[in-house]
Motif scaffolding. Structure first.
Motif, PDB file in Angstrom:
ATOM      1  N   ARG A  12       0.961  -1.191  -0.142  1.00 19.22           N
ATOM      2  CA  ARG A  12      -0.038   0.161   0.065  1.00 19.22           C
ATOM      3  C   ARG A  12       0.856   1.268  -0.062  1.00 19.22           C
ATOM      4  O   ARG A  12       1.742   1.249   0.788  1.00 19.22           O
ATOM      5  N   ASP A  14       1.119   5.611  -0.135  1.00 16.68           N
ATOM      6  CA  ASP A  14       0.310   6.958   0.132  1.00 16.68           C
ATOM      7  C   ASP A  14       0.642   7.744  -0.757  1.00 16.68           C
ATOM      8  O   ASP A  14       1.917   8.039  -1.122  1.00 16.68           O
ATOM      9  N   ARG A  26      -2.383  11.273  -8.410  1.00 13.47           N
ATOM     10  CA  ARG A  26      -2.959  11.533  -7.074  1.00 13.47           C
ATOM     11  C   ARG A  26      -4.113  11.403  -7.027  1.00 13.47           C
ATOM     12  O   ARG A  26      -4.998  10.951  -6.283  1.00 13.47           O
ATOM     13  N   MET A  29      -5.931   8.491  -8.171  1.00 11.92           N
ATOM     14  CA  MET A  29      -6.056   7.544  -6.950  1.00 11.92           C
ATOM     15  C   MET A  29      -6.806   7.668  -5.977  1.00 11.92           C
ATOM     16  O   MET A  29      -7.614   7.003  -5.330  1.00 11.92           O
ATOM     17  N   ALA A  30      -7.292   8.993  -5.615  1.00 18.57           N
ATOM     18  CA  ALA A  30      -7.897   9.445  -4.295  1.00 18.57           C
ATOM     19  C   ALA A  30      -9.514   9.058  -4.929  1.00 18.57           C
ATOM     20  O   ALA A  30     -10.377   8.533  -4.114  1.00 18.57           O
ATOM     21  N   GLN A  31      -9.914   9.252  -6.128  1.00 20.24           N
ATOM     22  CA  GLN A  31     -11.118   9.298  -6.481  1.00 20.24           C
ATOM     23  C   GLN A  31     -11.597   7.714  -6.696  1.00 20.24           C
ATOM     24  O   GLN A  31     -12.535   7.255  -6.296  1.00 20.24           O
ATOM     25  N   VAL A  32     -10.525   6.827  -6.848  1.00 18.58           N
ATOM     26  CA  VAL A  32     -10.864   5.571  -6.858  1.00 18.58           C
ATOM     27  C   VAL A  32     -11.031   4.916  -5.613  1.00 18.58           C
ATOM     28  O   VAL A  32     -11.913   3.884  -5.610  1.00 18.58           O
ATOM     29  N   GLU A  33     -10.205   5.260  -4.538  1.00 15.64           N
ATOM     30  CA  GLU A  33     -10.238   4.833  -3.354  1.00 15.64           C
ATOM     31  C   GLU A  33     -11.625   5.241  -2.843  1.00 15.64           C
ATOM     32  O   GLU A  33     -12.308   4.654  -2.090  1.00 15.64           O
ATOM     33  N   ARG A  34     -12.128   6.544  -3.056  1.00 15.17           N
ATOM     34  CA  ARG A  34     -13.384   6.849  -2.384  1.00 15.17           C
ATOM     35  C   ARG A  34     -14.317   6.141  -3.103  1.00 15.17           C
ATOM     36  O   ARG A  34     -15.621   5.884  -2.423  1.00 15.17           O
ATOM     37  N   GLN A  36     -14.340   2.992  -4.008  1.00 14.29           N
ATOM     38  CA  GLN A  36     -14.166   1.687  -3.625  1.00 14.29           C
ATOM     39  C   GLN A  36     -14.876   1.749  -2.051  1.00 14.29           C
ATOM     40  O   GLN A  36     -15.707   0.676  -1.894  1.00 14.29           O
ATOM     41  N   ARG A  37     -14.733   2.821  -1.359  1.00 16.87           N
ATOM     42  CA  ARG A  37     -15.032   2.931  -0.143  1.00 16.87           C
ATOM     43  C   ARG A  37     -16.683   2.903  -0.130  1.00 16.87           C
ATOM     44  O   ARG A  37     -17.461   2.401   0.948  1.00 16.87           O
ATOM     45  N   GLN A  38     -17.168   3.626  -1.208  1.00 17.05           N
ATOM     46  CA  GLN A  38     -18.741   3.939  -1.110  1.00 17.05           C
ATOM     47  C   GLN A  38     -19.277   2.414  -1.747  1.00 17.05           C
ATOM     48  O   GLN A  38     -20.276   2.107  -1.200  1.00 17.05           O
TER      49      GLN A  38
END
Length: 91
Positions: A12, A14, A26, A29-34, A36-38
């Motif tokens: 993983r 950062d 960056r 990556m932040a959009q993809v992580e959001r 996935q959390r959703q």
């Protein structure tokens, strides 16, 4: 494969500290992580909602069944009929 016969695992990172990433990478990556959390939250809520719906349905059918059972046990109409028969016999 790494020496020793073991497969390498993804590590993983950062995105804010990783050198060599552009601001666009960056952000992506932040959009993809959001996203996935959703999706994970929606999956968890879907399971909870299904359990809640089953519970509410069980309560509703329980009340419905109990109502039919209790109404079938009531004899007040029989008593009214007997009183009417007695009144007709007296008249």
């Amino acid at each position: 494969q790494e020496p020793g016969g073991q497969a390498a695992f993804a590590r993983r990172i950062d995105p804010a500290r990783e050198p060599g990433l552009s601001p666009e990478q960056r952000l992506l990556m932040a959009q993809v992580e959001r996203a996935q959390r959703q999706r994970a939250l929606q999956r968890r809520l879907r399971g909870r909602n299904a359990l809640l719906a089953l519970g509410i349905g069980a309560v509703v059918f329980g009340i419905y069944g109990y109502t039919f059972y209790s109404v079938s046990q009531e004899r007040f109409l029989d008593e009214l009929e007997q009183e009417a028969e007695a009144a007709r016999a007296r008249a």
